[in-house]
Design a protein around this motif. Sequence first.
Motif, short mmCIF file in Angstrom:
data_model
loop_
_atom_site.label_atom_id
_atom_site.label_comp_id
_atom_site.label_asym_id
_atom_site.label_seq_id
_atom_site.Cartn_x
_atom_site.Cartn_y
_atom_site.Cartn_z
N LEU A 1 0.82 -1.21 0.00
CA LEU A 1 0.00 0.00 0.00
C LEU A 1 0.85 1.26 0.00
CD1 LEU A 1 -2.91 -1.02 2.40
CD2 LEU A 1 -2.86 -1.03 -0.10
N ASN A 2 2.04 1.19 0.54
CA ASN A 2 2.93 2.37 0.53
C ASN A 2 3.51 2.65 -0.85
OD1 ASN A 2 2.58 3.12 3.17
ND2 ASN A 2 4.41 2.06 3.93
N GLN A 3 3.38 1.70 -1.76
CA GLN A 3 3.86 1.93 -3.13
C GLN A 3 2.97 2.92 -3.87
OE1 GLN A 3 4.12 -1.97 -4.86
NE2 GLN A 3 5.91 -2.57 -3.64
N ASN A 4 1.77 3.13 -3.36
CA ASN A 4 0.88 4.12 -3.93
C ASN A 4 1.00 5.39 -3.10
OD1 ASN A 4 -1.28 5.74 -4.78
ND2 ASN A 4 -2.65 4.02 -5.10
N GLY A 5 1.56 6.44 -3.68
CA GLY A 5 1.79 7.68 -2.95
C GLY A 5 0.60 8.63 -2.92
N ASP A 6 -0.58 8.15 -3.31
CA ASP A 6 -1.76 9.00 -3.32
C ASP A 6 -1.95 9.67 -1.96
OD1 ASP A 6 -4.52 9.66 -4.69
OD2 ASP A 6 -4.97 9.00 -2.65
N SER A 7 -2.12 10.98 -1.95
CA SER A 7 -2.15 11.73 -0.70
C SER A 7 -3.36 11.38 0.16
CB SER A 7 -2.14 13.24 -0.98
OG SER A 7 -3.23 13.62 -1.80
N LEU A 8 -4.53 11.20 -0.46
CA LEU A 8 -5.71 10.86 0.33
C LEU A 8 -5.55 9.49 0.99
CD1 LEU A 8 -9.43 11.39 -0.47
CD2 LEU A 8 -8.65 9.12 0.19
N MET A 9 -5.12 8.52 0.21
CA MET A 9 -4.97 7.18 0.75
C MET A 9 -3.95 7.15 1.89
SD MET A 9 -4.25 3.58 -1.23
CE MET A 9 -2.50 3.32 -0.98
N GLN A 10 -2.84 7.83 1.70
CA GLN A 10 -1.80 7.82 2.72
C GLN A 10 -2.22 8.59 3.97
OE1 GLN A 10 0.78 5.87 2.74
NE2 GLN A 10 0.29 5.11 0.69
N SER A 11 -2.99 9.66 3.80
CA SER A 11 -3.44 10.41 4.98
C SER A 11 -4.41 9.57 5.81
CB SER A 11 -4.10 11.73 4.56
OG SER A 11 -5.34 11.51 3.93
N VAL A 12 -5.23 8.76 5.15
CA VAL A 12 -6.12 7.86 5.89
C VAL A 12 -5.32 6.80 6.61
CG1 VAL A 12 -7.91 6.10 5.65
CG2 VAL A 12 -8.11 8.25 4.40
N LEU A 13 -4.37 6.19 5.91
CA LEU A 13 -3.58 5.12 6.51
C LEU A 13 -2.80 5.60 7.72
CD1 LEU A 13 -2.24 3.29 3.31
CD2 LEU A 13 -4.05 2.52 4.88
N LYS A 14 -2.44 6.89 7.74
CA LYS A 14 -1.68 7.44 8.88
C LYS A 14 -2.57 7.80 10.06
CE LYS A 14 2.02 9.27 5.94
NZ LYS A 14 2.62 10.49 5.32
N ASN A 15 -3.90 7.62 9.90
CA ASN A 15 -4.83 8.00 10.97
C ASN A 15 -5.79 6.86 11.29
OD1 ASN A 15 -4.51 11.09 11.62
ND2 ASN A 15 -4.29 10.89 9.39
N PRO A 16 -5.25 5.74 11.79
CA PRO A 16 -6.12 4.59 12.06
C PRO A 16 -7.15 4.85 13.15
CG PRO A 16 -3.92 4.22 12.95
CD PRO A 16 -3.83 5.45 12.10
N ALA A 17 -6.82 5.69 14.12
CA ALA A 17 -7.77 5.96 15.21
C ALA A 17 -8.99 6.70 14.70
CB ALA A 17 -7.08 6.76 16.32
N ALA A 18 -8.78 7.66 13.80
CA ALA A 18 -9.89 8.46 13.28
C ALA A 18 -10.74 7.66 12.29
CB ALA A 18 -9.37 9.71 12.60
N TYR A 19 -10.10 6.90 11.42
CA TYR A 19 -10.83 6.23 10.34
C TYR A 19 -11.16 4.77 10.63
CZ TYR A 19 -9.80 10.41 7.67
OH TYR A 19 -9.73 11.72 7.22
N ARG A 20 -10.59 4.22 11.69
CA ARG A 20 -10.94 2.87 12.15
C ARG A 20 -10.93 1.85 11.01
NH1 ARG A 20 -13.98 3.50 17.24
NH2 ARG A 20 -14.98 1.50 16.89
N TYR A 21 -10.05 2.05 10.03
CA TYR A 21 -10.02 1.16 8.88
C TYR A 21 -9.43 -0.20 9.27
CZ TYR A 21 -5.08 2.47 8.68
OH TYR A 21 -3.77 2.69 9.01
N GLN A 22 -9.83 -1.21 8.54
CA GLN A 22 -9.25 -2.54 8.62
C GLN A 22 -9.17 -3.09 7.19
OE1 GLN A 22 -10.69 -5.19 11.83
NE2 GLN A 22 -12.12 -3.56 12.41
#
Length: 418
Positions: free
Chosen positions: A20-41
């Motif tokens: 997933l880090n191979q994709n530098g898309d800013s939106l995707m990376q900003s979500v991945l850096k905020n697991p507490a806010a976005y609760r993604y799995q």
Amino acid sequence: LLSATMDGQVKTDAKLVEILNQNGDSLMQSVLKNPAAYRYQIIYTRIDRDRRNKPSFTNFYYNVDSKRYFNPASVVKMPLAFLSLEKLNQLRSKGVDKFTGMEFDSSWSRQSKLKLDSTSENTKPSIAHFIKKAFLISDNDAYTRMYEFVGQQSINSRMHGMGYNDTRITRRFVRMNEEENRHTNQVRFVKSDGSVIYTQPPQYNTDSFDFSQINRMGKGYINAQDSLINEPIDFTKANSYPLEDMQQTLQSVMFPKSVAAKQRFELTKDDYAYLYRYLSQYPSETDYPKYDTTAFYDSYVKFFFRQGNRLMPKDVRVFNKVGWAYGCLTDVSYVVDFKNRIEFMLAVTIYVNNDGILNDDKYEYDSIGWPFLYKVGQTIYQHELKRERNFKPDLKNFQLKYTPRSNDGRKAVKDVDN
């Protein structure tokens, strides 16, 4: 394993982080850096075949925690479809099948009758038609009727018996209290002339639930009286379906021999073929129901490929179920590219609710949720296109014939509760 909670619940694999880090898309990376806010799995399932085409499965996890609650929304329609077909097979001696017409009585408080379905070719409700509606556009009444047919007690005892101990399905998609949801309607199977083939009496769940894990989300919510309640919404007694259970449930139907015998639904060859069709078919390829394809376009419930042009890649089919409610967006998919002969599974959930208020219909689905799911899906898809395999898969079991919808002049359905 890169990270874990104190009790070892959170699972994150370095390989998936790298992909997933191979994709530098800013939106995707900003979500991945905020697991507490976005609760993604995220669960990415790599599928490898041997020389005899036998598949093996390797799961890679990112921030996956079966105890971190998210609202599963419409994804619960998936096991209900499987359980409905399984129950019909148990009733085969009664002379009924998935195409047999059905009628629902009102047997308890707040229950509703159902005798006709104008979107069905013969105007009769049936399990086959409910499955179509649940998978094609995620129709809510179809789920409620399958819930009423299988019954709350049978749903949960069967799922727990299959090993899905953290799954709990307690509610219809209509406003009812806990006791009302324990009661389910009398159901009749009928012939085309209305004569009764078999009557299933009303059911009541006498089993207890384990509600010891408290599940709350947000900082406030709008209640049934449209008043703001300044405290988290309590989902402790709501439907619960962890992402790992979702992934394994879908795998058990797409690849029944890949799971333990106790995790296989009791389905026929025809059942599997029917499920494969409607897990993957588009509204534009379906005559009944006839949906308005401007509203329900091909990628409408294919979140990993849902983008601006609303079209799906020509040689790709996605066998999946999605859900969206309370700011939670979820997709669990088996993806096949017949031209390039690749396949993988992907399950992702994300929570997008910047103001922290639930039930206010102010969620960032369009600006964050759907774009994130699309970008994760495309990142894994591109990775799979480049990944070397010892043996290319033979995918003919999933290569179905779909035909465009006929132009018969009937009015298309656009207003649907989903």
